[in-house]
Design a protein around this motif. Structure first.
Motif, PDB file in Angstrom:
ATOM      1  N   SER A 237       0.855  -0.956   0.153  1.00 45.96           N
ATOM      2  CA  SER A 237      -0.144  -0.247  -0.110  1.00 45.96           C
ATOM      3  C   SER A 237       1.031   1.549  -0.019  1.00 45.96           C
ATOM      4  CB  SER A 237      -1.022  -0.180   1.085  1.00 45.96           C
ATOM      5  OG  SER A 237      -1.817   0.946   1.108  1.00 45.96           O
ATOM      6  N   LYS A 242      -2.727  -1.587  -4.859  1.00 47.39           N
ATOM      7  CA  LYS A 242      -4.039  -2.204  -3.685  1.00 47.39           C
ATOM      8  C   LYS A 242      -4.298  -3.275  -4.219  1.00 47.39           C
ATOM      9  CE  LYS A 242      -8.857  -0.263  -3.536  1.00 47.39           C
ATOM     10  NZ  LYS A 242      -9.929   0.843  -4.055  1.00 47.39           N
ATOM     11  N   GLN A 243      -4.522  -4.178  -3.018  1.00 50.55           N
ATOM     12  CA  GLN A 243      -4.209  -5.218  -2.916  1.00 50.55           C
ATOM     13  C   GLN A 243      -6.107  -6.051  -3.979  1.00 50.55           C
ATOM     14  OE1 GLN A 243      -5.899  -7.231   0.400  1.00 50.55           O
ATOM     15  NE2 GLN A 243      -6.245  -8.833   0.096  1.00 50.55           N
ATOM     16  N   ARG A 245      -6.899  -5.283  -7.010  1.00 46.98           N
ATOM     17  CA  ARG A 245      -5.867  -4.522  -8.135  1.00 46.98           C
ATOM     18  C   ARG A 245      -5.545  -4.965  -8.818  1.00 46.98           C
ATOM     19  NH1 ARG A 245      -5.874   2.465  -8.128  1.00 46.98           N
ATOM     20  NH2 ARG A 245      -3.353   1.180  -7.464  1.00 46.98           N
TER      21      ARG A 245
END
Length: 263
Positions: A237, A242-243, A245
């Motif tokens: 992050s 972004k997780q 994504r």
């Protein structure tokens, strides 16, 4: 289509599967033969159809079920020359097992190009592996290393799926029950990769094209999946990633198969 899943991952036992085009490779046999064969059959994989077994190193949590498995399934075994010698000399493989030193430049096993790379561990000859399928998907496995070696970095980058060690949390290890000499060994350059060290490498890994990140070989005493994931996701992050994504991440279960990763 390529398939990857862990069968077990942790300080008590490790094994994974990579398959493509109807062929398959097992990486490590660190749990019982029954546990491995059950996991494979539950995914529709015949253990006798395996094209090969790759052993990362000789420690018991990576070879516990190897002798029994090879006595029931005549599958070629690949590892470094020093690991093969150790396994043979210590009765950890049947006398008639097919042992093959893995070519350092890579070789084709079951239609997949397997390239070994050196890891830094207190082993007689530990390796990680990158596996490229016929349709050019690369899956890499890197556990049991005190740091990311130059060879490991070269092979891990540009992989789509990576199993990477996140063995311990620094605070949990420092204040945990292990004796000092064991803590020193784990944190040393031939020990294991911490959550923080793993996390520091992940932005570079994702930038190179990694989509699926599997955190593996978590210590039962000095880590938890939640702590490992939080450390890694926070680092990613901070790098603007972004997780779900830019990447997908999970911690491999300790004693049961993970979800399938399909590429």
């Amino acid at each position: 289509m390529a398939k990857f899943f862990t069968i077990a991952s942790g300080s008590s036992g490790n094994s994974s599967f990579v398959g493509a085009s109807g062929e398959g490779i097992l990486i490590d046999c660190g749990i019982s033969c029954r546990g491995i064969t059950t996991a494979l059959k539950n995914r529709g994989i015949d253990p006798d159809s395996l094209a090969g077994i790759l052993i990362t190193h000789e420690h018991i949590d990576h070879v516990r079920g190897l002798a029994v498995f090879l006595s029931h399934h005549k599958v070629p075994l690949y590892a470094s020359a020093s690991v093969l010698k150790y396994l043979s000399s210590n009765g950890l493989v049947p006398f008639n097992a097919v042992l093959k030193e893995i070519d350092e430049h890579g070789e084709v096993i079951g239609g997949m190009l397997v390239k070994p790379f050196r890891t830094s561990h207190d082993s007689v000859g530990s390796l990680g592996y990158s596996i490229t399928t016929p349709d050019e998907h690369r899956i890499s496995i890197c556990t049991d290393t005190g740091y990311i070696t130059d060879s490991a970095r070269e092979h891990l980058l540009n992989s789509e799926a990576v199993l990477i060690e996140a063995n311990y949390d620094n605070g949990m290890l420092d204040f945990g029950p292990y004796p000092y000499h064991l803590k020193r060994r784990i944190k040393g350059p031939q020990g294991h990769l911490s959550n923080a060290e793993c996390a520091a490498f992940l932005p570079e890994l994702v930038k190179s094209g990694a989509i699926h990140i599997v955190l593996g070989h978590l210590s039962k005493e000095n880590n938890t999946p939640e702590v490992a994931l939080q450390t890694c996701i926070s680092e990613l992050s901070l790098a603007g990633m972004k997780q779900n994504r830019d990447y997908i991440i999970f911690a491999a279960p300790r004693s049961e198969p993970s979800e399938n990763i399909l590429l």
